[in-house]
Design an enzyme around this catalytic site. Structure first.
Site, PDB file in Angstrom:
ATOM      1  N   CYS A 125     -17.936  -0.663 -30.053  1.00 54.79           N
ATOM      2  CA  CYS A 125     -19.351  -0.295 -30.094  1.00 54.79           C
ATOM      3  C   CYS A 125     -19.644   0.917 -29.207  1.00 54.79           C
ATOM      4  CB  CYS A 125     -20.236  -1.476 -29.720  1.00 54.79           C
ATOM      5  SG  CYS A 125     -19.802  -2.284 -28.177  1.00 54.79           S
ATOM      6  N   HIS A 126     -18.762   1.204 -28.258  1.00 58.29           N
ATOM      7  CA  HIS A 126     -18.974   2.363 -27.390  1.00 58.29           C
ATOM      8  C   HIS A 126     -18.911   3.679 -28.160  1.00 58.29           C
ATOM      9  CE1 HIS A 126     -14.598   1.623 -27.348  1.00 58.29           C
ATOM     10  NE2 HIS A 126     -14.483   2.933 -27.228  1.00 58.29           N
ATOM     11  N   GLU A 165     -10.942   8.124 -24.381  1.00 59.19           N
ATOM     12  CA  GLU A 165     -10.552   8.409 -25.764  1.00 59.19           C
ATOM     13  C   GLU A 165     -10.554   9.902 -26.054  1.00 59.19           C
ATOM     14  OE1 GLU A 165     -12.544   6.039 -28.697  1.00 59.19           O
ATOM     15  OE2 GLU A 165     -12.024   4.158 -27.685  1.00 59.19           O
ATOM     16  N   ASN A 217     -22.514  -7.289 -30.166  1.00 64.67           N
ATOM     17  CA  ASN A 217     -21.083  -7.246 -30.483  1.00 64.67           C
ATOM     18  C   ASN A 217     -20.335  -8.218 -29.562  1.00 64.67           C
ATOM     19  OD1 ASN A 217     -18.395  -6.608 -30.959  1.00 64.67           O
ATOM     20  ND2 ASN A 217     -18.526  -4.572 -30.061  1.00 64.67           N
ATOM     21  N   TYR A 255     -26.244   5.925 -34.404  1.00 66.73           N
ATOM     22  CA  TYR A 255     -26.799   4.693 -34.949  1.00 66.73           C
ATOM     23  C   TYR A 255     -27.280   4.930 -36.374  1.00 66.73           C
ATOM     24  CZ  TYR A 255     -26.799   3.083 -30.097  1.00 66.73           C
ATOM     25  OH  TYR A 255     -26.423   2.727 -28.829  1.00 66.73           O
TER      26      TYR A 255
END
Length: 162
Positions: free
Chosen positions: A122-123, A149, A114, A91
């Site tokens: 946003c993850h 991912e 979001n 962040y």
């Protein structure tokens, strides 16, 4: 706005289009959602989301349109789309990138607001030191998205697969 629902490894996921672009997404089923999309934007969004969840797509190309949000939130959402697949920022790092290094908490609020999660990733934003804190879809979903991912990025970069 037209909602379409699809099954995914993180449960049902609904995506909304305005006929030409994605303008919303939601974890779970939206009551107005349909099973089979009937416009080009919905078809593209569903196809790309299915490919993403299958580990075959690392970058979304479906057009997005965000009809709301403050200037700061929009800047954070734009920055989210620049975080490479399989990587994470904190962040605080995102706050610095949008020009307000002391606004880590405000970045967290923007992440929570979001309107197009997963497609606007946003993850990929985590707490200081990589700590997993907060996620509109719940931390178990965030973990699954990050694991997906990381696995796909590892297979592509290190193992030369895909």
């Amino acid at each position: 706005m037209r909602w379409t629902v699809l099954d995914s490894p993180i449960g049902e996921f609904s995506v909304a289009t305005d006929g030409t672009s994605v303008c919303g997404a939601h974890f779970g089923r939206v009551d107005a959602a349909v099973e089979a999309p009937d416009d080009a934007a919905s078809r593209q969004a569903v196809a790309e989301l299915r490919a993403y969840f299958a580990g075959e797509l690392t970058g979304f190309t479906v057009p997005v349109s965000v009809p709301r949000g403050s200037a700061f939130e929009r800047a954070v959402w734009r920055e989210m789309t620049r975080i490479p697949y399989g990587e994470m920022l904190t962040y605080g790092e995102v706050a610095g990138l949008v020009g307000d290094p002391g606004a880590a908490r405000a970045v967290g609020v923007a992440c929570n607001r979001n309107p197009i999660p997963v497609i606007v990733p946003c993850h990929r934003i985590v707490g200081a030191g990589g700590k997993l804190v907060g996620f509109g879809g719940g931390l178990p979903r965030k973990v699954k998205l990050l694991e997906l991912e990381a696995r796909v990025a590892f297979e592509r970069e290190v193992l030369g697969l895909g």
